[in-house]
Design an enzyme around this catalytic site. Structure first.
Site, PDB file in Angstrom:
ATOM      1  N   MET A  59     -12.299  -7.821  -3.650  1.00  0.00           N
ATOM      2  CA  MET A  59     -12.192  -7.293  -2.294  1.00  0.00           C
ATOM      3  C   MET A  59     -13.540  -7.436  -1.601  1.00  0.00           C
ATOM      4  O   MET A  59     -14.577  -7.039  -2.130  1.00  0.00           O
ATOM      5  CB  MET A  59     -11.782  -5.819  -2.327  1.00  0.00           C
ATOM      6  CG  MET A  59     -10.370  -5.563  -2.824  1.00  0.00           C
ATOM      7  SD  MET A  59      -9.093  -6.363  -1.824  1.00  0.00           S
ATOM      8  CE  MET A  59      -9.401  -5.636  -0.193  1.00  0.00           C
ATOM      9  N   MET A  94       0.845  -1.195   0.000  1.00  0.00           N
ATOM     10  CA  MET A  94       0.000   0.000   0.000  1.00  0.00           C
ATOM     11  C   MET A  94       0.879   1.243   0.000  1.00  0.00           C
ATOM     12  O   MET A  94       1.902   1.292   0.686  1.00  0.00           O
ATOM     13  CB  MET A  94      -0.908   0.015   1.227  1.00  0.00           C
ATOM     14  CG  MET A  94      -1.771  -1.222   1.404  1.00  0.00           C
ATOM     15  SD  MET A  94      -2.840  -1.080   2.853  1.00  0.00           S
ATOM     16  CE  MET A  94      -3.462  -2.756   2.986  1.00  0.00           C
ATOM     17  N   ASP A 101     -10.674 -11.372  -0.537  1.00  0.00           N
ATOM     18  CA  ASP A 101      -9.747 -10.747   0.399  1.00  0.00           C
ATOM     19  C   ASP A 101     -10.487  -9.718   1.247  1.00  0.00           C
ATOM     20  O   ASP A 101     -10.993  -8.723   0.717  1.00  0.00           O
ATOM     21  CB  ASP A 101      -8.617 -10.062  -0.389  1.00  0.00           C
ATOM     22  CG  ASP A 101      -7.587  -9.379   0.501  1.00  0.00           C
ATOM     23  OD1 ASP A 101      -7.723  -9.441   1.737  1.00  0.00           O
ATOM     24  OD2 ASP A 101      -6.638  -8.784  -0.048  1.00  0.00           O
TER      25      ASP A 101
END
Length: 225
Positions: A135, A35, A173
């Site tokens: 996600m 990230m 995830d």
């Protein structure tokens, strides 16, 4: 598809990453969340740490790039030795070129979609990837609650994958635990990223076994095995 478990070191102690990797020898992958504090509101680790981690574990690294310019950086992760490199559809400006460069460097290429991003516009890219990552929380932080609203998208994604030959892995995830993994498997997912559910447990390796067992009860058509 066989169930695969990819523990996320985002939930591990960053000062003891080699030990965190060694704690899950029964995992299929080690999930690494990169990230940059631009694409997502968090800053974690980058290529130098990934290169060091590759020397410290025999587990293949599953690198998930939540960064602003994946077209520039993603191929380097594959060249470093990551087994899988996933870029976000929302961030990539030249996804086909980047995905092909990842594959050319010897890694599996993945495409990730945020919870609000529909899968249908990316159907034409399925032939360019080895894994589709959905996600199931908003990206950026571990420990979030699983978003049930993504379950229909998991089912649609599985239908699209099956229509294209069923060779792609479908990864989820975010918020995956022994309480949510069965729903994901029923919807069609076969690769599961788990952070707190593994590294928040007293015995991470046992937690991996539990997750695999729960997901493994679901057959390939989303039926109880």
């Amino acid at each position: 598809m066989a169930v695969q478990i990819s523990p996320s070191i985002l939930s591990a102690d960053f000062a003891r990453l080699a030990e965190a990797a060694a704690a899950v020898p029964n995992a299929d992958w080690l999930h690494v969340d990169v990230m940059d504090n631009h694409f997502v509101p968090n800053l974690t680790l980058g290529l130098p740490v990934v290169e060091s981690l590759l020397k410290a574990t025999s587990l293949p690294l599953d690198c998930h790039l939540m960064i602003e310019d994946p077209d520039r950086w993603a191929p380097a992760y594959a060249e470093a030795g990551a087994g899988s490199v996933t870029i976000h559809a929302e961030a990539a400006k030249a996804p086909v070129r980047t995905l092909r460069e990842i594959r050319a460097a010897g890694a599996r290429a993945g495409l990730a979609l945020n919870p609000a991003t529909p899968v249908e516009p990316y159907e034409d890219l399925l032939g360019e990837i080895d894994m589709l990552l959905l996600m199931t929380v908003e990206p950026g932080f571990g420990g979030q609650r699983f978003l049930d609203m993504v379950l229909p998208k998991i089912r649609r994604s599985r239908e699209l994958i099956d229509a294209h030959g069923g060779r792609l892995w479908l990864q989820v995830d975010g918020g995956v635990s022994e309480h949510t993994i069965e729903r994901c498997a029923e919807a069609g997912a076969d690769v599961f990223v788990a952070g707190n559910a593994v590294y928040g447990a007293d015995d991470p390796a046992h937690a991996v076994d539990v997750l695999r067992s729960v997901a493994g009860k679901i057959g390939p058509a989303g039926e109880n095995a």
